[in-house]
Design a protein around this motif. Structure first.
Motif, PDB file in Angstrom:
ATOM      1  N   ASN A   4       0.833  -1.211   0.000  1.00 59.94           N
ATOM      2  CA  ASN A   4       0.000   0.000   0.000  1.00 59.94           C
ATOM      3  C   ASN A   4       0.863   1.254   0.000  1.00 59.94           C
ATOM      4  OD1 ASN A   4      -2.396  -1.459  -0.017  1.00 59.94           O
ATOM      5  ND2 ASN A   4      -2.499  -1.566   2.222  1.00 59.94           N
ATOM      6  N   GLU A   5       1.941   1.241   0.789  1.00 54.01           N
ATOM      7  CA  GLU A   5       2.850   2.381   0.802  1.00 54.01           C
ATOM      8  C   GLU A   5       3.533   2.553  -0.549  1.00 54.01           C
ATOM      9  OE1 GLU A   5       4.027   2.078   5.568  1.00 54.01           O
ATOM     10  OE2 GLU A   5       5.395   1.362   4.005  1.00 54.01           O
ATOM     11  N   TRP A   6       3.930   1.427  -1.136  1.00 49.42           N
ATOM     12  CA  TRP A   6       4.578   1.484  -2.464  1.00 49.42           C
ATOM     13  C   TRP A   6       3.622   2.047  -3.510  1.00 49.42           C
ATOM     14  CZ3 TRP A   6       3.879  -0.410  -7.330  1.00 49.42           C
ATOM     15  CH2 TRP A   6       4.974  -0.428  -8.180  1.00 49.42           C
ATOM     16  N   ARG A   7       2.353   1.594  -3.457  1.00 55.42           N
ATOM     17  CA  ARG A   7       1.359   2.073  -4.426  1.00 55.42           C
ATOM     18  C   ARG A   7       1.097   3.577  -4.270  1.00 55.42           C
ATOM     19  NH1 ARG A   7      -4.349   0.063  -3.015  1.00 55.42           N
ATOM     20  NH2 ARG A   7      -3.892   1.637  -1.438  1.00 55.42           N
ATOM     21  N   ILE A  46       7.704  -9.371  -3.959  1.00 53.87           N
ATOM     22  CA  ILE A  46       6.959  -8.706  -5.036  1.00 53.87           C
ATOM     23  C   ILE A  46       7.390  -7.251  -5.162  1.00 53.87           C
ATOM     24  CG2 ILE A  46       4.670  -8.039  -5.839  1.00 53.87           C
ATOM     25  CD1 ILE A  46       3.570 -10.473  -4.337  1.00 53.87           C
ATOM     26  N   ILE A  47       7.538  -6.575  -4.027  1.00 53.85           N
ATOM     27  CA  ILE A  47       7.931  -5.160  -4.060  1.00 53.85           C
ATOM     28  C   ILE A  47       9.350  -5.014  -4.616  1.00 53.85           C
ATOM     29  CG2 ILE A  47       8.440  -3.160  -2.603  1.00 53.85           C
ATOM     30  CD1 ILE A  47       6.138  -4.016  -0.806  1.00 53.85           C
ATOM     31  N   GLU A  48      10.240  -5.942  -4.229  1.00 49.29           N
ATOM     32  CA  GLU A  48      11.597  -5.902  -4.774  1.00 49.29           C
ATOM     33  C   GLU A  48      11.588  -6.146  -6.278  1.00 49.29           C
ATOM     34  OE1 GLU A  48      13.827  -8.744  -2.613  1.00 49.29           O
ATOM     35  OE2 GLU A  48      14.051  -7.487  -0.806  1.00 49.29           O
ATOM     36  N   ASP A  49      10.685  -7.008  -6.753  1.00 53.43           N
ATOM     37  CA  ASP A  49      10.577  -7.272  -8.182  1.00 53.43           C
ATOM     38  C   ASP A  49      10.025  -6.053  -8.930  1.00 53.43           C
ATOM     39  OD1 ASP A  49      10.785  -8.779 -10.493  1.00 53.43           O
ATOM     40  OD2 ASP A  49       8.716  -9.493 -10.346  1.00 53.43           O
ATOM     41  N   ALA A  52      11.806   0.304  -7.092  1.00 53.44           N
ATOM     42  CA  ALA A  52      11.425   1.492  -6.333  1.00 53.44           C
ATOM     43  C   ALA A  52      10.259   2.195  -7.014  1.00 53.44           C
ATOM     44  CB  ALA A  52      12.613   2.441  -6.214  1.00 53.44           C
ATOM     45  N   PRO A  53       9.333   2.783  -6.266  1.00 54.12           N
ATOM     46  CA  PRO A  53       8.179   3.466  -6.879  1.00 54.12           C
ATOM     47  C   PRO A  53       8.605   4.569  -7.842  1.00 54.12           C
ATOM     48  CG  PRO A  53       7.852   3.149  -4.526  1.00 54.12           C
ATOM     49  CD  PRO A  53       9.253   2.770  -4.800  1.00 54.12           C
ATOM     50  N   GLN A  58       9.133   6.499 -13.436  1.00 54.55           N
ATOM     51  CA  GLN A  58       9.946   7.040 -14.531  1.00 54.55           C
ATOM     52  C   GLN A  58       9.886   6.139 -15.758  1.00 54.55           C
ATOM     53  OE1 GLN A  58      11.438  10.086 -14.559  1.00 54.55           O
ATOM     54  NE2 GLN A  58      10.354  10.313 -12.594  1.00 54.55           N
ATOM     55  N   ARG A  59       9.881   4.835 -15.542  1.00 54.79           N
ATOM     56  CA  ARG A  59       9.759   3.916 -16.685  1.00 54.79           C
ATOM     57  C   ARG A  59       8.419   4.102 -17.380  1.00 54.79           C
ATOM     58  NH1 ARG A  59      11.979   0.184 -12.985  1.00 54.79           N
ATOM     59  NH2 ARG A  59       9.910  -0.734 -12.683  1.00 54.79           N
ATOM     60  N   ILE A  60       7.358   4.244 -16.598  1.00 50.63           N
ATOM     61  CA  ILE A  60       6.025   4.413 -17.180  1.00 50.63           C
ATOM     62  C   ILE A  60       5.940   5.724 -17.947  1.00 50.63           C
ATOM     63  CG2 ILE A  60       3.593   4.730 -16.614  1.00 50.63           C
ATOM     64  CD1 ILE A  60       4.099   2.859 -14.192  1.00 50.63           C
ATOM     65  N   LEU A  61       6.479   6.798 -17.390  1.00 49.66           N
ATOM     66  CA  LEU A  61       6.445   8.094 -18.077  1.00 49.66           C
ATOM     67  C   LEU A  61       7.264   8.060 -19.365  1.00 49.66           C
ATOM     68  CD1 LEU A  61       6.808  10.471 -14.988  1.00 49.66           C
ATOM     69  CD2 LEU A  61       4.733  10.012 -16.333  1.00 49.66           C
ATOM     70  N   LEU A  62       8.408   7.356 -19.316  1.00 53.67           N
ATOM     71  CA  LEU A  62       9.236   7.232 -20.515  1.00 53.67           C
ATOM     72  C   LEU A  62       8.515   6.440 -21.598  1.00 53.67           C
ATOM     73  CD1 LEU A  62      11.941   7.687 -21.944  1.00 53.67           C
ATOM     74  CD2 LEU A  62      12.784   5.595 -20.846  1.00 53.67           C
ATOM     75  N   ASN A  63       7.845   5.381 -21.191  1.00 54.37           N
ATOM     76  CA  ASN A  63       7.097   4.592 -22.164  1.00 54.37           C
ATOM     77  C   ASN A  63       5.969   5.407 -22.784  1.00 54.37           C
ATOM     78  OD1 ASN A  63       8.689   2.357 -21.696  1.00 54.37           O
ATOM     79  ND2 ASN A  63       7.336   1.526 -20.097  1.00 54.37           N
TER      80      ASN A  63
END
Length: 230
Positions: A4-7, A46-49, A52-53, A58-63
Motif C-alpha cells: 500500500n505504501e509502495w502504491r 513482489i515489491i523488490e521485483d 522502487a516506486p 519514470q519507466r512508465i512516463l518514458l514509455n
C-alpha cells in the motif's frame, strides 16, 4: 515498505499523467501483485521485483513519452501489462504442476506400499531336506511314538500294580492283619499315583507332539518363503 505504501508513492509520482492512465497503471500493478501472491511470493519479494516506486514511475512516463512519438503504435504500457499477465499465468501454471507432481508421487508411493511382496519359494529345498534327513526324521518319529506309548503304559502299570497290591493285602489279612493292612495301604498309594500320572502323562504327550508339529510347520513355512513375506 508495504504494498500500500509502495502504491501510494507510485501514485504521487504519476501526477503528471491523466487520471485514466494513472488508474490503469495502478490497476495493472494491483492485478500483478494479486497474481504473484497467489503464486506463493511474499510481499517483500513482489515489491523488490517491482522496483522502487520512483523508478517504476519514470519507466512508465518514458514509455508514455515514446508512445506519443510513434504513430499508431500500440501503447507500451498495455504491452508491458500483457507481458506481465503472461508471466503471472506461467507462475500459476508452474505452481499447479508442482503440486500435481507431489500428489502423483504420494499416490505412487502408497500404491507401492499396498503391493503384496512376492514370496520366495523354497519348497524344493524342503523336499531335499526331507529326503536327506528321512532316516533321522523316521527315527525321531519312532522315538516319539515309543515315548508316548511309555508315558501311557506307565500310569496304567502303576494302576494295575496298585489294584493287585490291594487284592493281595485283602487276602493277606486272613493270615496277618497288620501285613494285610499295610499292603492295602501300599496298593492305595500306588493307585493314587497312577491316577495322578495318567492325565499328567497324557498332557505331556500332547505337548510333545504339538512341539514336533510346530517344528515341521515352521520348517515348511521357512522353505516355502512365507517367512520372508512378513
Amino acid at each position: 515498505m508495504t504494498y500500500n505504501e509502495w502504491r501510494d508513492e507510485l501514485k504521487s509520482n504519476l501526477l503528471s499523467v491523466t487520471e485514466s492512465e494513472r488508474r490503469r497503471v495502478l490497476d495493472y500493478y494491483a492485478e500483478a501483485y494479486a497474481d504473484r501472491r497467489d503464486a506463493g511470493f511474499s510481499e517483500r519479494q513482489i515489491i523488490e521485483d517491482f522496483g522502487a516506486p520512483y523508478d517504476a514511475a519514470q519507466r512508465i512516463l518514458l514509455n508514455m513519452y515514446e508512445q506519443n512519438n510513434v504513430e499508431e503504435e500500440e501503447p507500451i504500457v498495455n504491452e508491458n501489462i500483457n507481458k506481465q499477465k503472461e508471466q503471472n499465468k506461467t507462475f500459476r501454471q508452474n505452481k499447479q504442476e508442482e503440486k500435481a507432481k507431489c500428489v502423483d508421487a504420494e499416490i505412487v508411493k502408497e500404491n507401492n506400499k499396498s503391493l503384496p511382496k512376492k514370496d520366495k519359494d523354497y519348497t524344493w529345498l524342503f523336499v531335499v531336506f526331507c529326503v536327506i534327513f528321512a532316516i533321522p526324521l523316521f527315527g525321531i518319529i519312532m522315538g516319539m511314538i515309543g515315548v508316548s506309548v511309555g508315558f501311557i503304559v506307565a500310569p496304567f502299570a502303576v494302576l494295575i500294580a496298585g489294584v493287585a497290591t490291594i487284592i493281595f493285602g485283602i487276602i493277606e489279612c486272613f493270615s496277618s492283619v497288620i501285613n494285610g493292612v499295610f499292603s492295602i495301604g501300599e496298593g492305595l498309594l500306588e493307585l493314587g499315583i497312577g491316577l495322578i500320572l495318567l492325565p499328567l502323562m497324557l498332557k505331556l504327550i500332547k505337548i510333545m507332539w504339538k512341539l514336533l508339529k510346530n517344528a515341521f510347520k515352521y520348517i515348511s513355512r521357512f522353505f516355502s518363503g512365507k517367512e520372508y513375506a512378513k
